[in-house]
Design a protein around this motif. Structure first.
Motif, PDB file in Angstrom:
ATOM      1  N   GLN A  93       4.303 -12.110   7.185  1.00  0.00           N
ATOM      2  CA  GLN A  93       3.056 -11.402   6.931  1.00  0.00           C
ATOM      3  C   GLN A  93       3.066 -10.090   7.702  1.00  0.00           C
ATOM      4  OE1 GLN A  93      -0.421 -13.126   8.949  1.00  0.00           O
ATOM      5  NE2 GLN A  93       0.954 -14.661   9.764  1.00  0.00           N
ATOM      6  N   SER A  94       2.371  -9.110   7.169  1.00  0.00           N
ATOM      7  CA  SER A  94       2.243  -7.833   7.853  1.00  0.00           C
ATOM      8  C   SER A  94       0.779  -7.591   8.134  1.00  0.00           C
ATOM      9  CB  SER A  94       2.791  -6.702   6.975  1.00  0.00           C
ATOM     10  OG  SER A  94       2.515  -5.450   7.560  1.00  0.00           O
ATOM     11  N   GLU A  95       0.501  -7.076   9.320  1.00  0.00           N
ATOM     12  CA  GLU A  95      -0.881  -6.821   9.699  1.00  0.00           C
ATOM     13  C   GLU A  95      -1.382  -5.491   9.156  1.00  0.00           C
ATOM     14  OE1 GLU A  95      -1.087  -7.109  13.892  1.00  0.00           O
ATOM     15  OE2 GLU A  95      -0.588  -9.239  13.949  1.00  0.00           O
ATOM     16  N   GLU A  96      -0.487  -4.668   8.657  1.00  0.00           N
ATOM     17  CA  GLU A  96      -0.871  -3.352   8.164  1.00  0.00           C
ATOM     18  C   GLU A  96      -1.055  -3.387   6.650  1.00  0.00           C
ATOM     19  OE1 GLU A  96      -1.761  -1.147  10.287  1.00  0.00           O
ATOM     20  OE2 GLU A  96      -1.109  -2.507  11.870  1.00  0.00           O
ATOM     21  N   THR A  97      -2.216  -2.937   6.198  1.00  0.00           N
ATOM     22  CA  THR A  97      -2.553  -2.963   4.781  1.00  0.00           C
ATOM     23  C   THR A  97      -2.381  -1.571   4.181  1.00  0.00           C
ATOM     24  OG1 THR A  97      -4.207  -4.666   5.220  1.00  0.00           O
ATOM     25  CG2 THR A  97      -4.330  -3.527   3.098  1.00  0.00           C
ATOM     26  N   TYR A 127       4.565   7.766   6.406  1.00  0.00           N
ATOM     27  CA  TYR A 127       3.149   7.434   6.314  1.00  0.00           C
ATOM     28  C   TYR A 127       2.690   7.408   4.863  1.00  0.00           C
ATOM     29  CZ  TYR A 127       2.275   8.054  11.340  1.00  0.00           C
ATOM     30  OH  TYR A 127       2.260   7.940  12.706  1.00  0.00           O
ATOM     31  N   LEU A 128       3.237   8.319   4.054  1.00  0.00           N
ATOM     32  CA  LEU A 128       2.826   8.442   2.660  1.00  0.00           C
ATOM     33  C   LEU A 128       3.997   8.180   1.724  1.00  0.00           C
ATOM     34  CD1 LEU A 128       0.644  11.708   2.671  1.00  0.00           C
ATOM     35  CD2 LEU A 128      -0.139   9.340   2.844  1.00  0.00           C
ATOM     36  N   GLY A 129       3.658   7.645   0.561  1.00  0.00           N
ATOM     37  CA  GLY A 129       4.589   7.529  -0.540  1.00  0.00           C
ATOM     38  C   GLY A 129       3.832   7.810  -1.815  1.00  0.00           C
ATOM     39  N   GLU A 134      -0.743   8.225  -8.026  1.00  0.00           N
ATOM     40  CA  GLU A 134      -1.419   7.821  -6.803  1.00  0.00           C
ATOM     41  C   GLU A 134      -0.539   8.063  -5.583  1.00  0.00           C
ATOM     42  OE1 GLU A 134      -4.609   4.345  -7.546  1.00  0.00           O
ATOM     43  OE2 GLU A 134      -2.529   3.687  -7.679  1.00  0.00           O
ATOM     44  N   ILE A 135      -1.209   8.177  -4.447  1.00  0.00           N
ATOM     45  CA  ILE A 135      -0.540   8.288  -3.158  1.00  0.00           C
ATOM     46  C   ILE A 135      -0.785   6.989  -2.407  1.00  0.00           C
ATOM     47  CG2 ILE A 135      -0.509   9.540  -0.953  1.00  0.00           C
ATOM     48  CD1 ILE A 135      -1.577  11.972  -2.612  1.00  0.00           C
ATOM     49  N   VAL A 136       0.237   6.478  -1.742  1.00  0.00           N
ATOM     50  CA  VAL A 136       0.113   5.237  -0.984  1.00  0.00           C
ATOM     51  C   VAL A 136       0.305   5.547   0.486  1.00  0.00           C
ATOM     52  CG1 VAL A 136       0.974   2.894  -0.640  1.00  0.00           C
ATOM     53  CG2 VAL A 136       1.029   3.918  -2.928  1.00  0.00           C
ATOM     54  N   HIS A 137      -0.711   5.245   1.295  1.00  0.00           N
ATOM     55  CA  HIS A 137      -0.587   5.360   2.746  1.00  0.00           C
ATOM     56  C   HIS A 137      -0.151   4.008   3.293  1.00  0.00           C
ATOM     57  CE1 HIS A 137      -1.422   6.156   6.954  1.00  0.00           C
ATOM     58  NE2 HIS A 137      -1.665   7.416   6.663  1.00  0.00           N
ATOM     59  N   ILE A 138       0.798   4.038   4.227  1.00  0.00           N
ATOM     60  CA  ILE A 138       1.419   2.813   4.698  1.00  0.00           C
ATOM     61  C   ILE A 138       0.459   1.887   5.436  1.00  0.00           C
ATOM     62  CG2 ILE A 138       2.169   3.793   6.918  1.00  0.00           C
ATOM     63  CD1 ILE A 138       4.772   2.230   6.597  1.00  0.00           C
ATOM     64  N   SER A 139      -0.592   2.442   6.029  1.00  0.00           N
ATOM     65  CA  SER A 139      -1.460   1.634   6.883  1.00  0.00           C
ATOM     66  C   SER A 139      -2.897   2.133   6.848  1.00  0.00           C
ATOM     67  CB  SER A 139      -0.947   1.664   8.327  1.00  0.00           C
ATOM     68  OG  SER A 139      -1.921   1.199   9.238  1.00  0.00           O
ATOM     69  N   HIS A 140      -3.811   1.235   6.482  1.00  0.00           N
ATOM     70  CA  HIS A 140      -5.237   1.568   6.484  1.00  0.00           C
ATOM     71  C   HIS A 140      -5.689   1.954   7.887  1.00  0.00           C
ATOM     72  CE1 HIS A 140      -9.605   0.676   6.686  1.00  0.00           C
ATOM     73  NE2 HIS A 140      -9.607   1.164   5.458  1.00  0.00           N
ATOM     74  N   ARG A 141      -5.178   1.252   8.883  1.00  0.00           N
ATOM     75  CA  ARG A 141      -5.578   1.522  10.258  1.00  0.00           C
ATOM     76  C   ARG A 141      -5.116   2.907  10.712  1.00  0.00           C
ATOM     77  NH1 ARG A 141      -4.487  -3.069  14.675  1.00  0.00           N
ATOM     78  NH2 ARG A 141      -2.534  -3.152  13.500  1.00  0.00           N
ATOM     79  N   LEU A 142      -3.873   3.261  10.401  1.00  0.00           N
ATOM     80  CA  LEU A 142      -3.376   4.582  10.765  1.00  0.00           C
ATOM     81  C   LEU A 142      -4.118   5.686  10.017  1.00  0.00           C
ATOM     82  CD1 LEU A 142       0.504   4.182  11.011  1.00  0.00           C
ATOM     83  CD2 LEU A 142      -1.068   4.821  12.841  1.00  0.00           C
ATOM     84  N   LEU A 143      -4.449   5.432   8.766  1.00  0.00           N
ATOM     85  CA  LEU A 143      -5.196   6.417   7.977  1.00  0.00           C
ATOM     86  C   LEU A 143      -6.547   6.706   8.621  1.00  0.00           C
ATOM     87  CD1 LEU A 143      -5.659   8.119   5.388  1.00  0.00           C
ATOM     88  CD2 LEU A 143      -6.517   6.018   4.303  1.00  0.00           C
ATOM     89  N   GLU A 144      -7.251   5.657   9.015  1.00  0.00           N
ATOM     90  CA  GLU A 144      -8.583   5.836   9.594  1.00  0.00           C
ATOM     91  C   GLU A 144      -8.505   6.524  10.953  1.00  0.00           C
ATOM     92  OE1 GLU A 144     -11.453   5.341   8.060  1.00  0.00           O
ATOM     93  OE2 GLU A 144     -10.240   4.856   6.310  1.00  0.00           O
ATOM     94  N   VAL A 145      -7.534   6.136  11.763  1.00  0.00           N
ATOM     95  CA  VAL A 145      -7.416   6.733  13.095  1.00  0.00           C
ATOM     96  C   VAL A 145      -7.038   8.204  12.994  1.00  0.00           C
ATOM     97  CG1 VAL A 145      -6.057   6.728  15.219  1.00  0.00           C
ATOM     98  CG2 VAL A 145      -6.901   4.576  14.278  1.00  0.00           C
TER      99      VAL A 145
END
Length: 217
Positions: A93-97, A127-129, A134-145
């Motif tokens: 499992q990965s904690e990053e969404t 960070y991005l793909g 669409e653009i995919v950010h690797i981590s919701h948490r990193l995006l918000e921070v």
């Protein structure tokens, strides 16, 4: 030899020279299946940059005390699309969404800061793909921070540069933990012990911030 499809290619002797090993050692690695098969053109075997990168990785791992059997296991994982994290039990499992965004939504997160230069830097960092439109950010948490830091007036370019530097230290910290697990526990314990590793890092970071802030007062 230059090949327009995959960049430079090497004959066996050329590859061995570039990697700093003997042809005999190269043959031995190939027999142990530490290298993927070369591209063949008649009776000539051509090796690419990915073969050279693999040989340099093998040399680095040997210098750090890894055995050829262990390296062979890693090589098999790479060749079958797995990674070292899977071998250590992190794949469960990965904690990053990840977050899927339209270009307009990304711009809303970083108003006026999504320049071509910053977008390229975020792509290089991983960070991005992109996926279709669409653009995919690797981590919701990193995006918000990161967007919160930009809202505080820190330029996105500076945030991305800090992210690059943090990545280097984070990789080193992860290596300490995975080496610890490999030396004293079974790979299956890695996921269970992961929260303990995070707690140590968070506590040490908190103490380090306290020390730095006291010096600035």
């Amino acid at each position: 030899m230059a090949d327009g499809r995959e960049g430079r290619e090497y004959r066996m002797t050329e590859l061995a020279k570039e990697a700093g090993i003997t042809v005999r050692t190269l043959r031995f690695y190939r027999e142990r299946k530490l290298l993927p098969p070369p591209r063949r053109e008649g009776r000539i075997a051509w090796y690419g940059e990915h073969h050279l990168a693999r040989l340099r990785t093998i040399s680095a791992l040997l210098e750090r005390g890894h055995t050829l059997n262990g390296i062979a296991e890693l090589a098999e994982a790479f060749d079958h699309g797995r990674d070292v994290g899977e071998l250590l039990g992190f794949h469960a499992q990965s904690e990053e969404t990840p977050v899927r965004l339209t270009p307009e939504e990304l711009a809303d997160h970083f108003a006026g800061e999504v320049t071509p230069e910053n977008f390229t830097a975020a792509l290089d960092l991983g960070y991005l793909g992109t996926d279709g439109g669409e653009i995919v950010h690797i981590s919701h948490r990193l995006l918000e921070v990161s967007s919160a830091l930009v809202r505080e007036g820190i330029p996105l370019a500076a945030v991305l540069e800090a992210g690059r530097r943090v990545r280097e230290h984070a990789d080193a910290l992860a290596e300490i933990f995975t080496d610890l697990v490999a030396a004293h526990a079974s790979p299956g314990d890695a996921q269970r012990l992961r929260p303990l590793a995070k707690s140590v890092v968070e506590a040490e970071l908190s103490l380090a911030l306290d020390r730095r802030l006291r010096k600035q007062q």
